[in-house]
Motif scaffolding. Sequence first.
Motif, PDB file in Angstrom:
ATOM      1  N   UNK A 160      36.950  31.009  36.770  1.00 41.13           N
ATOM      2  CA  UNK A 160      37.543  30.275  37.894  1.00 41.13           C
ATOM      3  C   UNK A 160      37.946  31.236  39.015  1.00 41.13           C
ATOM      4  N   UNK A 161      38.504  32.386  38.658  1.00 42.87           N
ATOM      5  CA  UNK A 161      38.893  33.378  39.666  1.00 42.87           C
ATOM      6  C   UNK A 161      37.674  33.851  40.457  1.00 42.87           C
ATOM      7  N   UNK A 162      36.561  34.060  39.776  1.00 39.36           N
ATOM      8  CA  UNK A 162      35.337  34.468  40.475  1.00 39.36           C
ATOM      9  C   UNK A 162      34.842  33.360  41.391  1.00 39.36           C
ATOM     10  N   UNK A 163      34.965  32.120  40.944  1.00 36.42           N
ATOM     11  CA  UNK A 163      34.569  30.987  41.788  1.00 36.42           C
ATOM     12  C   UNK A 163      35.423  30.895  43.047  1.00 36.42           C
ATOM     13  N   UNK A 164      36.671  31.353  42.953  1.00 38.67           N
ATOM     14  CA  UNK A 164      37.565  31.316  44.113  1.00 38.67           C
ATOM     15  C   UNK A 164      37.327  32.472  45.078  1.00 38.67           C
TER      16      UNK A 164
END
Length: 290
Positions: A160-164
């Motif tokens: 999720x952090x990478x998606x953000x």
Amino acid sequence: MRAASLNPHDLWSLKGVGHPPERIPMILGCDGAGVTDDGREVILYSVVADTDRGRGDETFDPDRAVLSETLDGTLAEFIVVPSRNLLPKPEWLTFIEAATLGAVWGTAYRMLFTRAGIRPGDSVLVQGANGGVASAAIRLASAAGARVFATARSEPKRRYALEQGAYMSLESGARLPERVDVVIETVGEATWAHSLRAVRPGGTIVIAGATSGEMPKAELRRIFYKQLSVIGSTMCTRAEFESLIRMLHITGIRPSIDSVIRFDQVPAGYKRILNGDVRGKIVVDFEKVD
């Protein structure tokens, strides 16, 4: 009210933090968006304070409060607030998106750009990347040209952090490939030692929360020897909130929405936040019926 988002602040209120008996009952909810009596579409600025008492910065007002602390909050069909707490809602923001901005996105904006003063090319570590403020900080710092490292406890949260927009996502406590200019810290005891070791000499740690505990080992020798700046931050000014909205317009960033729920689903939404089972914001749509 057309929409309001759920915040961890509400959970602290439910635990009695910041609410003496004489101020109970109080309607929860820090953030929201809606329509005024004369038909204007508005976003609520969440801080109730006096700029003069704060010497030009209302977040420094000793009597500063957030909606739901001294005034009833946004989880209601109608709310009454001072006129300065209303900002025009741009047509390019939905009510759902606008309802997420105040407590979380405003806090992240102030941490990054006012308190830490990040610039394009800076490196930033965001601890606990799945949290609301943390994930907003990833989006904003990345859009501003910073290289963002993020930590999280599980693989889905790291994805999720990478998606953000994070440049790299690591396990909590993992060694970074480089020491960073700035650490965004909202976790507290569980990540504090890692934050101190991850920042470069002369770097900055900005703190806006302590969800895992507020009394870590300070390590003062490391702080003075490395000449670190440890800076607190709370909410944002109205001017910063306006700047945040302009930044969203220019960059095209939009808040990450986990889910849109009915008003009667609010207790279940809070349980999800307690369990850490959230990716983005949970928003109450007052017109949602199924």
